[in-house]
Motif scaffolding. Structure first.
Motif, PDB file in Angstrom:
ATOM      1  N   ALA A  26      -6.023   0.813  -3.765  1.00 43.21           N
ATOM      2  CA  ALA A  26      -7.282   0.893  -2.660  1.00 43.21           C
ATOM      3  C   ALA A  26      -8.268   1.759  -3.112  1.00 43.21           C
ATOM      4  CB  ALA A  26      -7.060   0.217  -1.798  1.00 43.21           C
ATOM      5  N   MET A  27      -8.263   3.005  -3.002  1.00 43.93           N
ATOM      6  CA  MET A  27      -9.131   3.829  -2.768  1.00 43.93           C
ATOM      7  C   MET A  27      -9.216   4.274  -4.745  1.00 43.93           C
ATOM      8  SD  MET A  27     -10.527   4.377   0.218  1.00 43.93           S
ATOM      9  CE  MET A  27     -10.548   4.455   2.187  1.00 43.93           C
ATOM     10  N   ALA A  28      -8.354   4.199  -5.315  1.00 45.67           N
ATOM     11  CA  ALA A  28      -8.870   4.424  -6.621  1.00 45.67           C
ATOM     12  C   ALA A  28      -9.640   3.154  -6.919  1.00 45.67           C
ATOM     13  CB  ALA A  28      -7.784   4.864  -6.878  1.00 45.67           C
ATOM     14  N   ASP A  29      -9.510   2.053  -6.491  1.00 40.24           N
ATOM     15  CA  ASP A  29     -10.542   0.975  -7.142  1.00 40.24           C
ATOM     16  C   ASP A  29     -12.170   1.639  -6.890  1.00 40.24           C
ATOM     17  OD1 ASP A  29      -8.892  -0.603  -9.459  1.00 40.24           O
ATOM     18  OD2 ASP A  29      -7.740  -1.848  -7.527  1.00 40.24           O
ATOM     19  N   ARG A  30     -11.315   1.710  -5.148  1.00 40.92           N
ATOM     20  CA  ARG A  30     -13.361   2.353  -4.789  1.00 40.92           C
ATOM     21  C   ARG A  30     -13.750   3.290  -5.325  1.00 40.92           C
ATOM     22  NH1 ARG A  30     -13.713   6.169   0.879  1.00 40.92           N
ATOM     23  NH2 ARG A  30     -12.875   7.571  -1.531  1.00 40.92           N
ATOM     24  N   GLU A  31     -13.065   4.135  -5.849  1.00 40.78           N
ATOM     25  CA  GLU A  31     -13.573   5.275  -6.250  1.00 40.78           C
ATOM     26  C   GLU A  31     -14.036   4.681  -8.021  1.00 40.78           C
ATOM     27  OE1 GLU A  31     -15.952   8.298  -6.771  1.00 40.78           O
ATOM     28  OE2 GLU A  31     -14.288   8.096  -5.291  1.00 40.78           O
ATOM     29  N   ALA A  32     -13.865   3.450  -8.600  1.00 37.82           N
ATOM     30  CA  ALA A  32     -14.173   3.278 -10.298  1.00 37.82           C
ATOM     31  C   ALA A  32     -15.223   2.342 -10.133  1.00 37.82           C
ATOM     32  CB  ALA A  32     -12.684   2.522 -10.242  1.00 37.82           C
ATOM     33  N   TRP A  33     -15.401   1.692  -8.562  1.00 35.93           N
ATOM     34  CA  TRP A  33     -15.739  -0.102  -8.440  1.00 35.93           C
ATOM     35  C   TRP A  33     -16.947   0.053  -7.659  1.00 35.93           C
ATOM     36  CZ3 TRP A  33     -15.280  -1.916 -13.543  1.00 35.93           C
ATOM     37  CH2 TRP A  33     -13.770  -1.572 -14.267  1.00 35.93           C
ATOM     38  N   TYR A  34     -17.023   0.402  -6.573  1.00 32.69           N
ATOM     39  CA  TYR A  34     -17.464   0.412  -5.318  1.00 32.69           C
ATOM     40  C   TYR A  34     -19.072   1.326  -5.944  1.00 32.69           C
ATOM     41  CZ  TYR A  34     -13.678  -1.605  -3.160  1.00 32.69           C
ATOM     42  OH  TYR A  34     -12.818  -2.136  -2.424  1.00 32.69           O
ATOM     43  N   GLY A  35     -19.754   1.044  -5.411  1.00 35.98           N
ATOM     44  CA  GLY A  35     -21.236   1.381  -4.692  1.00 35.98           C
ATOM     45  C   GLY A  35     -22.921   0.233  -4.862  1.00 35.98           C
ATOM     46  N   ASP A  36     -23.944   1.322  -5.033  1.00 38.06           N
ATOM     47  CA  ASP A  36     -24.976  -0.080  -5.069  1.00 38.06           C
ATOM     48  C   ASP A  36     -25.424   0.055  -6.109  1.00 38.06           C
ATOM     49  OD1 ASP A  36     -26.413  -2.042  -4.040  1.00 38.06           O
ATOM     50  OD2 ASP A  36     -27.525  -0.576  -2.988  1.00 38.06           O
ATOM     51  N   ALA A  37     -24.887   1.178  -7.143  1.00 42.95           N
ATOM     52  CA  ALA A  37     -25.854   1.345  -8.779  1.00 42.95           C
ATOM     53  C   ALA A  37     -25.352   0.292  -9.316  1.00 42.95           C
ATOM     54  CB  ALA A  37     -25.516   2.960  -8.847  1.00 42.95           C
ATOM     55  N   ALA A  38     -24.489  -0.854  -9.635  1.00 42.77           N
ATOM     56  CA  ALA A  38     -23.782  -1.390 -10.261  1.00 42.77           C
ATOM     57  C   ALA A  38     -23.251  -3.074  -9.845  1.00 42.77           C
ATOM     58  CB  ALA A  38     -22.732  -1.062 -11.647  1.00 42.77           C
ATOM     59  N   GLN A  39     -23.109  -3.430 -10.490  1.00 44.18           N
ATOM     60  CA  GLN A  39     -22.472  -4.841  -9.778  1.00 44.18           C
ATOM     61  C   GLN A  39     -20.392  -4.257  -9.580  1.00 44.18           C
ATOM     62  OE1 GLN A  39     -23.030  -8.417 -12.125  1.00 44.18           O
ATOM     63  NE2 GLN A  39     -21.830 -10.186 -10.252  1.00 44.18           N
ATOM     64  N   VAL A  40     -19.779  -4.561  -8.153  1.00 44.82           N
ATOM     65  CA  VAL A  40     -18.856  -4.371  -8.428  1.00 44.82           C
ATOM     66  C   VAL A  40     -17.925  -6.011  -8.033  1.00 44.82           C
ATOM     67  CG1 VAL A  40     -17.814  -4.039  -6.140  1.00 44.82           C
ATOM     68  CG2 VAL A  40     -19.931  -3.013  -6.411  1.00 44.82           C
ATOM     69  N   PRO A  41     -16.921  -6.205  -9.029  1.00 40.60           N
ATOM     70  CA  PRO A  41     -16.390  -6.938  -9.103  1.00 40.60           C
ATOM     71  C   PRO A  41     -15.595  -7.608  -8.426  1.00 40.60           C
ATOM     72  CG  PRO A  41     -15.462  -5.117 -10.229  1.00 40.60           C
ATOM     73  CD  PRO A  41     -17.071  -4.506  -9.462  1.00 40.60           C
ATOM     74  N   LEU A  42     -15.618  -8.302  -6.655  1.00 41.84           N
ATOM     75  CA  LEU A  42     -14.768  -7.223  -5.795  1.00 41.84           C
ATOM     76  C   LEU A  42     -14.038  -9.424  -6.264  1.00 41.84           C
ATOM     77  CD1 LEU A  42     -17.595  -6.522  -3.000  1.00 41.84           C
ATOM     78  CD2 LEU A  42     -15.611  -6.085  -3.399  1.00 41.84           C
ATOM     79  N   ALA A  43     -14.610 -10.390  -6.511  1.00 41.93           N
ATOM     80  CA  ALA A  43     -13.932 -11.390  -6.731  1.00 41.93           C
ATOM     81  C   ALA A  43     -12.417 -11.105  -7.039  1.00 41.93           C
ATOM     82  CB  ALA A  43     -14.446 -12.342  -7.653  1.00 41.93           C
ATOM     83  N   GLU A  44     -12.420 -10.117  -8.466  1.00 41.98           N
ATOM     84  CA  GLU A  44     -11.106 -10.231  -9.272  1.00 41.98           C
ATOM     85  C   GLU A  44     -10.413  -8.958  -8.519  1.00 41.98           C
ATOM     86  OE1 GLU A  44     -14.490 -10.106 -10.932  1.00 41.98           O
ATOM     87  OE2 GLU A  44     -14.196 -10.410 -12.883  1.00 41.98           O
ATOM     88  N   LEU A  45     -11.374  -8.031  -7.589  1.00 44.81           N
ATOM     89  CA  LEU A  45     -10.440  -6.737  -6.842  1.00 44.81           C
ATOM     90  C   LEU A  45      -9.711  -7.385  -5.485  1.00 44.81           C
ATOM     91  CD1 LEU A  45     -13.149  -4.025  -7.477  1.00 44.81           C
ATOM     92  CD2 LEU A  45     -11.200  -3.928  -8.103  1.00 44.81           C
TER      93      LEU A  45
END
Length: 614
Positions: free
Chosen positions: A332-351
């Motif tokens: 989960a934290m590896a995904d946080r590092e790759a995908w979370y943030g406010d500078a791009a859309q976060v694909p939460l539905a898929e995650l």
């Protein structure tokens, strides 16, 4: 309920607790400092609701835990009005207009410094508290501020950690940050228990703010109450507070880079920003609906950890159980590092989707993983910051430079970080908030105001094209992660903890302890779930300067069963045994909608957290 916990955890029906789970019907508060808890309870006793109480407690925390939070920091708030929908109130300010990654790189920086004005986002906590009071509270501003003013003006007995923090940065205060020394080293003496700590400059700030905002007030009720709150927001954003904050941001300041820098915060940044409401991200698990802030926080990583759990869990607290949770956390934290943030859309539905997490779950093997393994939601390739990959293996302890929030060092020793508070009232209103930032060790005290700027921008990267790239107008990804949980669509549990990257690790263990043994309603057994031996891992890039990673690491409390430690080591984990009471700072309140019984519990670690209620 105790029988449910015993069956779920295979433990005696009277598990060890340091104190009872409080129960009553009038109101419950839990926070990381007893004075904040009691002041919130005083507001409830005076007829206020949970939101009034939370605001009062939040401002008291700024005074009594100045090493952990301040008015110019930030606070995400999850709130559940009785009979209404759960909402997120975002008190995380964005990067100023001048805070571009290119500007920082032009200064020769690879990372945002951990201290100083370059790390200052637009302050967010004050405006979030004001919106909560305006939209959901009932009390006039003066009624909720009076407790903080009293402790700042008349003094309070500080906890030992305040003095320890000040001693850790004494040389910096005495040689460079002189305004901080005036507040926290009066006469050359650090704060200590048994001697009152005062902050008269902070008290003057709040008194002046009340005076200037009161001039627009027609009455203390109705529209007059709202007008005064709005006037206070203007004073903060455009008046004397804003002027002092901007002036401080442009004073050259020694930071963790070893150089003197000025910041980018400008008057337009303060005037143009407001705290905002948004819908929570939710995940349904075993009859519970868990609510978190969005992908600008690490909150969804908690939900991903739930999504990664198999249908059947190993025995609670066993080596196999801890191994499963630690390995799920790493994914989960590896995904946080790759995908979370406010500078791009976060694909939460898929995650958070079933198919994605079924594939990710298959990566959990019998041995500890040592690689950072982000996934590819929707087939998109992940990107990890180059600096994150270069920081692997560092055991740097940043206490001496004052970078702030991480709670447990590589050697298992504890250090200060942030705060948390939860409130539930007799009407069923519920709130969870995690105030942080603006620590006394983050920036010099603004002489005119009595508190420092924050340093949340240290969580953003200076590499372009990442979801968490430093970007003007965008929020740095925060670790702050309060939680609300529902049963059958009704809010029943509010909880959270300080702890930086550890927050959604400690909270998962706590939540599973409550949820798996909670029967139909939930909310009992809170204290035993908080007291249970806990753990965390650092096998992913830290959110804080200097952004280190410790592959394969697990730190457990010394109270953990020796067989569990041995079993983790057999599975290849690099186990550090920390202090007996070193992992977790949890607070929690609960409400049983069937009976109206309210519950609360608080963390004994650090000897600060307390729950109160009746």
């Amino acid at each position: 309920m105790a029988d449910d916990i015993a069956r779920a955890f295979h433990v005696p029906k009277t598990p060890f607790t340091t104190r009872p789970t409080l129960q009553g019907t009038f109101g419950m508060v839990s926070s990381t400092h007893w004075l904040a808890s009691q002041c919130a309870m005083a507001v409830l006793e005076d007829g206020g609701n949970a939101f009034d109480a939370a605001v009062a407690a939040g401002f008291v925390l700024h005074v009594v835990e100045p090493h952990l939070n301040g008015p110019a920091g930030e606070v995400p708030i999850l709130l559940a009005p009785a009979g209404g929908a759960v909402r997120v109130l975002c008190g995380q300010g964005p990067a100023p207009a001048g805070a571009t990654a290119a500007h920082y790189r032009s200064l020769g920086l690879d990372l945002v410094p951990g201290t100083g004005p370059l790390a200052a986002a637009v302050p967010g906590a004050f405006d979030a508290w004001m919106l909560l009071l305006r939209d959901h509270g009932t009390k006039p501003l003066a009624d909720v501020l009076k407790y903080a003013i009293g402790y700042a003006e008349d003094g309070h007995p500080p906890v030992e950690r305040v003095g320890e923090t000040v001693e850790g940065v004494r040389a910096l205060f005495e040689s460079e940050w002189h305004s901080s020394a005036e507040v926290y080293l009066p006469g050359g003496r650090a704060p200590c228990p048994g001697r009152l700590l005062r902050n008269p400059a902070l008290a003057r700030t709040w008194r002046r703010l009340l005076e200037e905002s009161a001039s627009t007030r027609a009455s203390v009720n109705g529209d007059g109450r709202v007008r005064q709150i709005e006037a206070a927001r203007r004073v903060w954003r455009e008046g004397f507070v804003a002027e002092a904050l901007v002036a401080q941001a442009h004073r050259p300041t020694l930071d963790t880079s070893g150089e003197h820098h000025t910041g980018t915060l400008a008057a337009a940044d303060l005037a143009g920003w407001s705290a905002t409401y948004e819908d929570p991200v939710t995940y349904d698990w075993n009859g519970w609906t868990v609510c978190k802030a969005g992908g600008w926080s690490q909150g969804p990583a908690f939900l991903q950890q739930l999504a990664l759990l198999p249908d059947e869990l190993p025995p609670y607290g066993s080596a196999e159980y801890v191994h499963l949770l630690v390995e799920g956390c790493k994914l989960a934290m590896a995904d946080r590092e790759a995908w979370y943030g406010d500078a791009a859309q976060v694909p939460l539905a898929e995650l958070l989707s079933d198919d994605y997490n079924a594939a990710r779950r298959a990566l959990v093997g019998a041995e500890a993983s040592y690689e950072l393994r982000p996934g590819s939601p929707g087939g998109r390739p992940p990107r990890i910051a180059r600096e994150a990959l270069r920081a692997r293996g560092s055991d740097t302890d940043v206490r001496a430079v004052g970078a702030g929030e991480p709670t447990v060092a590589a050697n298992g020793a504890t250090r200060g970080d942030t705060c948390h508070l939860d409130v539930v009232d007799r009407w069923g209103n519920m709130v969870a908030a995690t105030p942080s930032g603006g620590w006394l060790q983050s920036n010099p005290v603004v002489p005119e105001l009595g508190f420092p700027l924050g340093t949340r921008l240290q969580m953003a990267w200076l590499e372009e094209g990442l979801p968490n790239t430093l970007t003007p107008g965008r929020r740095p990804r925060t670790t702050l992660s309060p939680t609300l949980a529902l049963r059958d669509g009704v809010p029943v549990l509010a909880f959270g903890t300080p702890g930086g990257d550890q927050q959604d690790q400690w909270q998962l263990h706590f939540f599973l302890a409550v949820a798996l043994g909670a029967g139909e309603r939930g909310g009992l057994g809170l204290q035993s779930a908080i007291d249970a031996p806990n753990w965390h891992n650092d096998a992913f890039p830290s959110s804080f300067y200097p952004r280190a990673t410790r592959p394969g690491s697990v730190t457990v409390e010394a109270r953990a069963d020796g067989e569990v430690v041995a079993g983790l080591r057999r599975r290849g984990h690099r186990v550090t045994v920390g202090g007996a009471w070193s992992e977790g700072r949890l607070c929690a309140v609960a409400r049983d909608p069937g009976t109206g019984i309210l519950s609360a519990a608080a963390n004994p670690r650090g000897m600060q957290g307390y729950a109160v209620g009746r």
